[in-house]
Design a protein around this motif. Structure first.
Motif, mmCIF file in Angstrom:
data_model
loop_
_atom_site.group_PDB
_atom_site.id
_atom_site.type_symbol
_atom_site.label_atom_id
_atom_site.label_comp_id
_atom_site.label_asym_id
_atom_site.label_seq_id
_atom_site.Cartn_x
_atom_site.Cartn_y
_atom_site.Cartn_z
ATOM 1 N N VAL A 198 -7.746 3.407 11.285
ATOM 2 C CA VAL A 198 -6.417 4.015 11.333
ATOM 3 C C VAL A 198 -6.164 4.711 10.005
ATOM 4 O O VAL A 198 -6.642 4.263 8.958
ATOM 5 C CB VAL A 198 -5.304 2.972 11.601
ATOM 6 N N ASP A 199 -5.425 5.822 10.049
ATOM 7 C CA ASP A 199 -5.240 6.577 8.807
ATOM 8 C C ASP A 199 -4.166 5.946 7.919
ATOM 9 O O ASP A 199 -3.544 4.941 8.273
ATOM 10 C CB ASP A 199 -4.965 8.055 9.092
ATOM 11 N N LYS A 200 -3.959 6.548 6.763
ATOM 12 C CA LYS A 200 -3.120 5.936 5.730
ATOM 13 C C LYS A 200 -1.641 5.907 6.071
ATOM 14 O O LYS A 200 -0.855 5.263 5.364
ATOM 15 C CB LYS A 200 -3.341 6.662 4.401
ATOM 16 N N THR A 201 -1.228 6.580 7.133
ATOM 17 C CA THR A 201 0.180 6.531 7.536
ATOM 18 C C THR A 201 0.497 5.270 8.338
ATOM 19 O O THR A 201 1.666 4.980 8.599
ATOM 20 C CB THR A 201 0.552 7.757 8.395
ATOM 21 N N SER A 202 -0.514 4.523 8.721
ATOM 22 C CA SER A 202 -0.318 3.349 9.571
ATOM 23 C C SER A 202 -0.021 2.106 8.751
ATOM 24 O O SER A 202 -0.637 1.860 7.711
ATOM 25 C CB SER A 202 -1.577 3.112 10.426
ATOM 26 N N GLY A 203 0.918 1.287 9.262
ATOM 27 C CA GLY A 203 1.190 0.011 8.618
ATOM 28 C C GLY A 203 -0.001 -0.920 8.686
ATOM 29 O O GLY A 203 -0.238 -1.723 7.771
ATOM 30 N N GLU A 224 -10.695 8.853 12.126
ATOM 31 C CA GLU A 224 -9.442 8.171 11.847
ATOM 32 C C GLU A 224 -8.383 8.614 12.849
ATOM 33 O O GLU A 224 -8.349 9.778 13.248
ATOM 34 C CB GLU A 224 -8.941 8.447 10.422
ATOM 35 N N THR A 225 -7.531 7.664 13.259
ATOM 36 C CA THR A 225 -6.433 7.981 14.171
ATOM 37 C C THR A 225 -5.155 7.344 13.630
ATOM 38 O O THR A 225 -5.203 6.506 12.720
ATOM 39 C CB THR A 225 -6.688 7.430 15.585
ATOM 40 N N ARG A 226 -4.040 7.714 14.214
ATOM 41 C CA ARG A 226 -2.770 7.145 13.768
ATOM 42 C C ARG A 226 -2.422 5.853 14.491
ATOM 43 O O ARG A 226 -1.636 5.058 13.991
ATOM 44 C CB ARG A 226 -1.630 8.153 13.975
ATOM 45 N N HIS A 227 -2.971 5.651 15.681
ATOM 46 C CA HIS A 227 -2.566 4.496 16.477
ATOM 47 C C HIS A 227 -3.772 3.669 16.920
ATOM 48 O O HIS A 227 -4.836 4.208 17.248
ATOM 49 C CB HIS A 227 -1.778 4.941 17.708
ATOM 50 N N GLY A 233 -9.565 3.637 22.731
ATOM 51 C CA GLY A 233 -10.072 4.645 23.647
ATOM 52 C C GLY A 233 -11.359 5.263 23.143
ATOM 53 O O GLY A 233 -12.295 5.513 23.916
ATOM 54 N N LEU A 234 -11.442 5.475 21.839
ATOM 55 C CA LEU A 234 -12.659 6.037 21.247
ATOM 56 C C LEU A 234 -13.810 5.035 21.312
ATOM 57 O O LEU A 234 -14.966 5.420 21.521
ATOM 58 C CB LEU A 234 -12.383 6.448 19.800
ATOM 59 N N VAL A 235 -13.488 3.756 21.156
ATOM 60 C CA VAL A 235 -14.518 2.722 21.290
ATOM 61 C C VAL A 235 -15.037 2.693 22.729
ATOM 62 O O VAL A 235 -16.251 2.623 22.966
ATOM 63 C CB VAL A 235 -13.967 1.336 20.883
ATOM 64 N N GLU A 236 -14.136 2.738 23.685
ATOM 65 C CA GLU A 236 -14.548 2.765 25.093
ATOM 66 C C GLU A 236 -15.477 3.942 25.368
ATOM 67 O O GLU A 236 -16.402 3.833 26.172
ATOM 68 C CB GLU A 236 -13.322 2.869 26.006
ATOM 69 N N ALA A 237 -15.237 5.064 24.698
ATOM 70 C CA ALA A 237 -16.058 6.260 24.907
ATOM 71 C C ALA A 237 -17.420 6.166 24.230
ATOM 72 O O ALA A 237 -18.264 7.057 24.399
ATOM 73 C CB ALA A 237 -15.311 7.488 24.405
#
Length: 298
Positions: A198-203, A224-227, A233-237
């Protein structure tokens, strides 16, 4: 003395008090602003007093309005509480309740709670605001949400936090991944994989960075993703592995994903309900709160 107002007028009054504006109050109870104004005027005429000072810029309670507000709130809450306690009546109750929720809890945990709530009170509309921890806090402070579901952080002084569960971060991977059948995986081993962060905007990112400050990743993340739910979903892919809190994982038996405990160190986050300090929840919100605690380990 005859009573020349009804519950709709009291509900309109409560909505204006809570939202601080006629426009937002009308939206909250799903009527037009002129209709809401007529209800307030009817209530004021019936009581023979002025409840609000209205200008083009703001709405504020008069002295009489401030004295009347808590009494009107108690009256409506007592009625809702009585009606929700009658099983034959509860299923016909109408209303709204809003919960702001971090996505990692909204994706798999909250749907089960909302489904059960809907079974009990099919005509009460549940609104779920899936947002970052920061936005969850703001939604509760502003009154946009009755409750918040988030992890412990720097809370506004206007908020109070009630612990729901302490959960560990786990490795999320496909069932066909080489690490899928391990009893545990260390964080050092995790960072040797193709991993998604997760990117740096995430808690969640802030919490992990603090807990893993003494571990230097062997390689950077491949994405990196925000959520958290996007990472899954990326892991599933098949893009790699990721680290998520337990609550974010699907229940056992998922056809693709599996979780493995992450150790050395074990990273824990505290998840709980956030409420505005000093504010009394409506009976509908109290019932949602009860179900959340009841189903936290279900």
């Amino acid at each position: 003395m005859s009573i020349n107002f009804d519950l709709n007028d009291l509900q309109a009054f409560r909505a204006v008090v809570e939202k601080g504006s006629f426009g937002k109050a009308a939206e909250a109870i799903h009527i037009s602003q002129p209709a809401l104004s007529r209800r307030i005027e009817k209530l004021e005429d019936a009581l023979g007093v002025k409840l609000f000072e209205r200008t083009t810029r703001k709405v504020s309670l008069t002295m009489v309005g401030r004295a009347f507000a808590p009494r009107a709130q108690r009256l409506l809450d007592d009625l809702d509480d009585a009606l929700l306690g009658i099983s034959d009546v509860a299923s016909t109750r109408m209303g709204n309740v809003t919960i702001a929720c971090v996505p990692s809890a909204a994706y798999y945990f909250m749907p089960r709670v909302v489904a059960r709530y809907h079974q009990l009170y099919p005509k009460i509309r549940v609104r779920v605001l899936d947002a970052s921890a920061h936005d969850v806090h703001n939604a509760v402070v502003s009154g946009e949400a009755d409750l918040g579901l988030s992890f412990m952080g720097n809370l506004d002084s206007a908020l109070e936090f009630e612990l729901l569960v302490q959960e560990a971060y786990v490795l999320a991977c496909r069932r066909d991944h080489p690490l899928a059948h391990r009893d545990s995986v260390t964080w050092t081993e995790f960072f040797q994989q193709d991993y998604i962060a997760v990117d740096k905007t995430s808690g969640n990112r802030f919490l992990l960075d603090q807990a893993l400050i003494h571990i230097t990743p062997a390689r950077p993340s491949i994405c990196e993703t925000r959520h958290v739910v996007t990472m899954l979903g990326l892991v599933e892919a098949g893009l790699g592995v990721t680290a998520v809190p337990t609550m974010a994982m699907p229940t056992a038996g998922h056809p693709i994903l599996i979780s493995v405990p992450l150790t050395e160190p074990q990273v824990i986050r505290s998840v709980g309900l956030i409420k505005r300090r000093g504010r009394t929840l409506t009976p509908a919100a109290l019932e949602l709160e009860r179900l959340i605690f009841e189903m936290k380990t279900a």
